[in-house]
Scaffold this active site. Structure first.
Site, short mmCIF file in Angstrom:
data_model
loop_
_atom_site.label_atom_id
_atom_site.label_comp_id
_atom_site.label_asym_id
_atom_site.label_seq_id
_atom_site.Cartn_x
_atom_site.Cartn_y
_atom_site.Cartn_z
N GLU A 291 0.83 -1.19 0.00
CA GLU A 291 0.00 0.00 0.00
C GLU A 291 0.88 1.25 0.00
O GLU A 291 2.04 1.20 0.41
CB GLU A 291 -0.88 -0.01 1.23
CG GLU A 291 -0.06 -0.07 2.49
CD GLU A 291 -0.86 -0.59 3.67
OE1 GLU A 291 -2.07 -0.77 3.54
OE2 GLU A 291 -0.24 -0.79 4.72
N CYS B 237 3.58 8.47 1.10
CA CYS B 237 4.17 7.47 1.99
C CYS B 237 4.25 6.17 1.20
O CYS B 237 3.24 5.68 0.68
CB CYS B 237 3.27 7.32 3.22
SG CYS B 237 3.80 6.01 4.33
N CYS C 208 7.08 -7.58 6.40
CA CYS C 208 8.25 -7.01 7.07
C CYS C 208 8.83 -8.07 7.98
O CYS C 208 8.09 -8.85 8.59
CB CYS C 208 7.85 -5.78 7.88
SG CYS C 208 9.25 -4.96 8.68
N CYS D 24 8.13 -5.97 14.95
CA CYS D 24 7.69 -5.07 16.04
C CYS D 24 6.32 -5.54 16.51
O CYS D 24 5.41 -5.73 15.69
CB CYS D 24 7.63 -3.63 15.55
SG CYS D 24 9.23 -3.05 14.92
N CYS E 49 2.87 -3.86 15.39
CA CYS E 49 2.72 -3.38 14.00
C CYS E 49 2.03 -4.41 13.13
O CYS E 49 2.33 -5.60 13.19
CB CYS E 49 4.09 -3.04 13.44
SG CYS E 49 4.06 -2.52 11.71
N GLY F 199 7.28 -2.44 5.49
CA GLY F 199 8.64 -2.92 5.31
C GLY F 199 9.70 -2.09 6.02
O GLY F 199 9.42 -1.01 6.54
N GLU F 200 10.90 -2.63 6.05
CA GLU F 200 12.04 -1.93 6.65
C GLU F 200 12.94 -1.42 5.52
O GLU F 200 13.65 -2.21 4.88
CB GLU F 200 12.79 -2.89 7.58
CG GLU F 200 14.14 -2.40 8.06
CD GLU F 200 14.14 -0.98 8.63
OE1 GLU F 200 13.21 -0.61 9.36
OE2 GLU F 200 15.08 -0.23 8.31
N CYS G 283 -0.26 2.54 8.62
CA CYS G 283 0.50 1.40 9.12
C CYS G 283 -0.05 0.02 8.78
O CYS G 283 -0.43 -0.75 9.65
CB CYS G 283 0.66 1.51 10.63
SG CYS G 283 1.15 3.14 11.16
#
Ligand code: SAH
Length: 360
Positions: A108, A121, A128, A132, A135, A177-178, A351
Site C-alpha cells: 500500500e 508514503c 516485514c 515489532c 505493528c 517494510g524496513e 501502518c
C-alpha cells in the site's frame, strides 16, 4: 546455453524477454536501446519529462516522440507492473492505494494532503521481517523486497492522483517494510524522486524511517546520503526495547544512537526519533524522563505517535492525560517533541491496515 540473469523477482514479474519494466532502471535501459535504434540520447530526457513532469500513463501520450518510436517503446518496455486493487479516499484529502504486484503480492501507499504539502508514503517490502510486536505490517513476516521499479511506480501512481495544480512536495518511506533492509532497491528509487529530471523533490523533503540497523545506517553515511533519517526508538532502554522491537535483541540502543549521530554529522540533517506510545507499556512519566536523558544534547526531534490500534493485537492508545504528562515531561527537559497528527484514520491509511482489511 542462455542464462536468464534476471532476479527471481524480475522473472516472476512476468516480463518476457522483450518487455521489461522501464522504471527499474530508466537511464540504463533507455540509453543503449535508443542508441541501437540510431535515436539521439535526448529522447531519454523526453521520456523522463513525460513520466515525471507531464504525468503520462502510456508511451502513446508522448506526442513529441515519433509515432513509430512510441510503438516500439510500448512493445519493448512496460511502464506499469502493478494494478490498483483498491483506491480509498478520506474526507481530509488522504488517498490510499492498495497495489497488486505482478506476482500477486500486495503493498500500500498513501497520499497525504496538508495545506500546500503533498506527502506520499511508500512501501519498500511485501510484509516485514522486523517483527515489532504492535505493528500490522510484520504480522505475517517478510515475503520479499520490492524492486526499484515497484517503488518508483508507487510514487508515480500517487502522483497521478493529484490535480493539475497540485505538486508532490514530500516523500516519507514509512509504508510497509524496513527500508534499510532493502537499500539496494530503495536508493535508486529515491534518486528518481530527488533528481531534477525525476520528481524533483529535494533530499531534505525525503525521509527514510528505520527500525535502526546500524550497518545499513553506516552505509547511508558512506553513500553521503542527504535524506532525512527517522529512527524508530519506541523505548528508552534496551530491556524494554527488546520486548517491543524483537529484532533489536542484538542491537543496543547505544549503537543505534552512535550511528544516528554519525548520520547527523555527515548529512547536517536534524535527526528524528519516532516513539509509538503504547498504553501501559512505554508511556509512563518514568519512561519520559529516561527518554529525555537518552536523547538530551542532540539536535533531534522526537516524533511521538499515539498507537493506532491493530485488530487482534493487545495494545492500546494511552489516555489523553497520559499523553499530556508524557509530552510535558519531555518538554520540561528541553526535548523538541511533536505528536504526530493522525491523518487518514477513516480509511485505515495508517501502518499496514488496508492490506489486512482487504484480506479479512
Ligand atoms: N520499518 C520502518 C518503517 C515503519 S512505519 C521503521 O521501523 O521505522 C513508520 C512508523 O510507524 C514506525 O515508527 C512504526 O513503528 C510506526 N507504526 C507501525 N505501526 C503502528 C501503529 N499501529 N500505530 C502507530 N505507529 C505505528
Amino acid at each position: 546455453m542462455v542464462v536468464d540473469a534476471r532476479s527471481d523477482v524480475e522473472q516472476s514479474l512476468n516480463v518476457g524477454n522483450t518487455v521489461s519494466h522501464l522504471l527499474n532502471s530508466i537511464d540504463e535501459q533507455l540509453a543503449p536501446w535508443l542508441k541501437e535504434r540510431g535515436q539521439g540520447a535526448y529522447r531519454a530526457g523526453q521520456v523522463r519529462r513525460w513520466l515525471f513532469e507531464r504525468r503520462a500513463r502510456e508511451f502513446r501520450e508522448m506526442t513529441d516522440l515519433p509515432q513509430t518510436l512510441r510503438d516500439e517503446l510500448g512493445g519493448h518496455f512496460t511502464l506499469w507492473s502493478t494494478q490498483i486493487a483498491r483506491h480509498t479516499q478520506a474526507e481530509d484529502g488522504t488517498e490510499k492505494l492498495l497495489l497488486t504486484l505482478a506476482d500477486g503480492g500486495q503493498v500500500e501507499c498513501v497520499l497525504l494532503r496538508d495545506e500546500v504539502r503533498r506527502t506520499i508514503c511508500i512501501s519498500t517490502q511485501v510484509g516485514c521481517g522486523m517483527g515489532c510486536v504492535f505493528c500490522a505490517s510484520g504480522l505475517d513476516g517478510l515475503t520479499r523486497n520490492l524492486t526499484t521499479g515497484e517503488i518508483v511506480e508507487q510514487m508515480l501512481q500517487l502522483q497521478l492522483l493529484l490535480g493539475p495544480e497540485e505538486r508532490l512536495s514530500h516523500v516519507v518511506v514509512m509504508g510497509m517494510g524496513e527500508p534499510l533492509a532493502n537499500l539496494d532497491a530503495l536508493l535508486p528509487a529515491l534518486e528518481e524522486a530527488s533528481r531534477d529530471d525525476g520528481l524533483g523533490i529535494s533530499a531534505r523533503r525525503i525521509t527514510i524511517s528505520t527500525v535502526g540497523l546500524p550497518k545499513a545506517m553506516r552505509r547511508l553515511v558512506e553513500a553521503k546520503s542527504r535524506y532525512r533519517l527517522a529512527v524508530s526508538l519506541h523505548a528508552p532502554n534496551d530491556e524494554l526495547r527488546h520486548r517491543i522491537v524483537p529484532v533489536s535483541e542484538k542491537i543496543p540502543v547505544a549503537d543505534i544512537l552512535a550511528e544516528a549521530d554519525h548520520y547527523f554529522e555527515q548529512s547536517g540533517r536534524r535527526l528524528t526519533f519516532e516513539y509509538v506510545l503504547l498504553a501501559g507499556l512505554n508511556d509512563s512519566v518514568k519512561h519520559a524522563v529516561e527518554l529525555a536523558e537518552l536523547l538530551g544534547g542532540r539536535t533531534a526531534l522526537l516524533n511521538v505517535i499515539p498507537y493506532n490500534p491493530v485488530a487482534g493485537l493487545p495494545y492500546g492508545t494511552p489516555s489523553q492525560s497520559a499523553q499530556r504528562a508524557f509530552r510535558q515531561t519531555l518538554e520540561d527537559r528541553g526535548i523538541a517533541v511533536q505528536f504526530r497528527h493522525r491523518k487518514g484514520d477513516a480509511i485505515d491509511a495508517a501502518c499496514g491496515q488496508l492490506r489486512r482489511r482487504s484480506r479479512v
